[in-house]
Design a protein around this motif. Structure first.
Motif, short mmCIF file in Angstrom:
data_model
loop_
_atom_site.label_atom_id
_atom_site.label_comp_id
_atom_site.label_asym_id
_atom_site.label_seq_id
_atom_site.Cartn_x
_atom_site.Cartn_y
_atom_site.Cartn_z
N GLY A 83 0.81 -1.21 0.00
CA GLY A 83 0.00 0.00 0.00
C GLY A 83 0.85 1.26 0.00
O GLY A 83 0.55 2.22 -0.71
N MET A 84 1.91 1.27 0.80
CA MET A 84 2.78 2.44 0.85
C MET A 84 3.53 2.64 -0.47
O MET A 84 3.71 3.78 -0.91
N LEU A 85 3.95 1.56 -1.09
CA LEU A 85 4.62 1.67 -2.39
C LEU A 85 3.65 2.12 -3.48
O LEU A 85 4.03 2.87 -4.38
N ALA A 86 2.41 1.67 -3.39
CA ALA A 86 1.42 2.03 -4.41
C ALA A 86 1.11 3.53 -4.41
O ALA A 86 0.85 4.11 -5.45
N VAL A 87 1.13 4.13 -3.22
CA VAL A 87 0.84 5.57 -3.14
C VAL A 87 2.11 6.41 -3.09
O VAL A 87 2.06 7.60 -2.83
N HIS A 88 3.26 5.77 -3.31
CA HIS A 88 4.56 6.45 -3.35
C HIS A 88 4.87 7.17 -2.03
O HIS A 88 5.37 8.29 -2.03
N ARG A 89 4.56 6.53 -0.92
CA ARG A 89 4.81 7.10 0.40
C ARG A 89 5.62 6.14 1.27
O ARG A 89 5.40 6.05 2.47
N TRP A 90 6.56 5.42 0.69
CA TRP A 90 7.32 4.44 1.45
C TRP A 90 8.29 5.12 2.39
O TRP A 90 9.05 6.01 2.02
N SER A 91 8.27 4.71 3.65
CA SER A 91 9.27 5.12 4.63
C SER A 91 9.27 4.08 5.74
O SER A 91 8.25 3.44 6.01
N VAL A 92 10.40 3.93 6.37
CA VAL A 92 10.51 2.96 7.47
C VAL A 92 9.62 3.39 8.63
O VAL A 92 8.87 2.59 9.19
N ARG A 93 9.70 4.65 8.98
CA ARG A 93 8.87 5.15 10.09
C ARG A 93 7.39 4.99 9.79
O ARG A 93 6.61 4.59 10.66
N GLY A 94 6.99 5.30 8.57
CA GLY A 94 5.59 5.15 8.20
C GLY A 94 5.14 3.71 8.27
O GLY A 94 4.01 3.42 8.68
N GLY A 95 5.99 2.79 7.87
CA GLY A 95 5.65 1.37 7.94
C GLY A 95 5.49 0.89 9.37
O GLY A 95 4.55 0.16 9.69
N ILE A 96 6.39 1.32 10.24
CA ILE A 96 6.29 0.95 11.66
C ILE A 96 5.01 1.50 12.26
O ILE A 96 4.28 0.81 12.98
N VAL A 97 4.71 2.76 11.96
CA VAL A 97 3.50 3.39 12.49
C VAL A 97 2.25 2.69 11.95
O VAL A 97 1.30 2.43 12.70
N ALA A 98 2.23 2.36 10.67
CA ALA A 98 1.07 1.69 10.07
C ALA A 98 0.85 0.30 10.66
O ALA A 98 -0.28 -0.07 10.99
N VAL A 99 1.92 -0.46 10.81
CA VAL A 99 1.79 -1.80 11.40
C VAL A 99 1.35 -1.70 12.86
O VAL A 99 0.50 -2.48 13.31
N THR A 100 1.87 -0.73 13.58
CA THR A 100 1.45 -0.52 14.96
C THR A 100 -0.02 -0.16 15.03
O THR A 100 -0.76 -0.68 15.87
N ALA A 101 -0.47 0.72 14.15
CA ALA A 101 -1.88 1.13 14.15
C ALA A 101 -2.81 -0.03 13.82
O ALA A 101 -3.83 -0.23 14.48
N ILE A 102 -2.45 -0.81 12.82
CA ILE A 102 -3.29 -1.95 12.43
C ILE A 102 -3.32 -2.98 13.55
O ILE A 102 -4.40 -3.50 13.90
N SER A 103 -2.18 -3.28 14.14
CA SER A 103 -2.13 -4.26 15.24
C SER A 103 -2.93 -3.76 16.44
O SER A 103 -3.67 -4.54 17.06
N SER A 104 -2.80 -2.50 16.76
CA SER A 104 -3.55 -1.93 17.89
C SER A 104 -5.04 -1.96 17.62
O SER A 104 -5.84 -2.25 18.52
N LEU A 105 -5.43 -1.67 16.39
CA LEU A 105 -6.85 -1.70 16.04
C LEU A 105 -7.43 -3.10 16.16
O LEU A 105 -8.51 -3.29 16.71
N VAL A 106 -6.70 -4.10 15.67
CA VAL A 106 -7.17 -5.49 15.79
C VAL A 106 -7.30 -5.88 17.26
O VAL A 106 -8.31 -6.46 17.68
N LEU A 107 -6.30 -5.54 18.05
CA LEU A 107 -6.34 -5.87 19.48
C LEU A 107 -7.48 -5.14 20.18
O LEU A 107 -8.17 -5.72 21.02
N LEU A 108 -7.69 -3.88 19.84
CA LEU A 108 -8.77 -3.10 20.45
C LEU A 108 -10.14 -3.68 20.09
O LEU A 108 -11.03 -3.76 20.94
N LEU A 109 -10.31 -4.11 18.84
CA LEU A 109 -11.57 -4.71 18.43
C LEU A 109 -11.84 -6.03 19.16
O LEU A 109 -12.97 -6.31 19.54
N VAL A 110 -10.81 -6.82 19.37
CA VAL A 110 -10.98 -8.09 20.10
C VAL A 110 -11.36 -7.82 21.55
O VAL A 110 -12.28 -8.45 22.09
#
Length: 111
Positions: A68-95
């Motif tokens: 997704g980050m490569l598709a929108v030309h917004r690749w960065s290490v920090r952005g990837g860490i933040v995105a994975v953290t957000a998705i993981s937190s959202l899944v955990l919060l929903l559970v």
């Protein structure tokens, strides 16, 4: 111990530290955070199946974030860490929210 290693990996990646442990700890974080969230969601499976599905799900989340980050030309290490953290937190919060709702339903129905 695993939470500490994953946390250190995320911090090292976000601060762009020059440590030689940054790579392995960040990789551990990228596998452990979504894997743990998916593992909590799959509480009904036996331990081996839950481990296999959690690791596969963690890899899938990481790949989808990168794609997704490569598709929108917004690749960065920090952005990837933040995105994975957000998705993981959202899944955990929903559970957690689903379990609380079930627990509150049981409490209300027992009255």
């Amino acid at each position: 111990m695993a939470v500490a290693v994953a946390g250190v990996g995320a911090v090292l990646a976000l601060t762009d530290a020059g440590s030689s442990l940054r790579g392995p700890f960040t990789l551990f974080f990228l596998l452990a955070a979504p894997g743990a969230a998916i593992g909590v969601a799959l509480r009904g499976l036996d331990p081996f199946a839950r481990t296999v599905v959690s690791v596969a799900g963690a890899i899938a989340v990481d790949l989808l974030v990168a794609q997704g980050m490569l598709a929108v030309h917004r690749w960065s290490v920090r952005g990837g860490i933040v995105a994975v953290t957000a998705i993981s937190s959202l899944v955990l919060l929903l559970v957690v929210a689903r379990r609380l709702r079930k627990r509150m339903g049981k409490i209300r129905s027992s009255r």
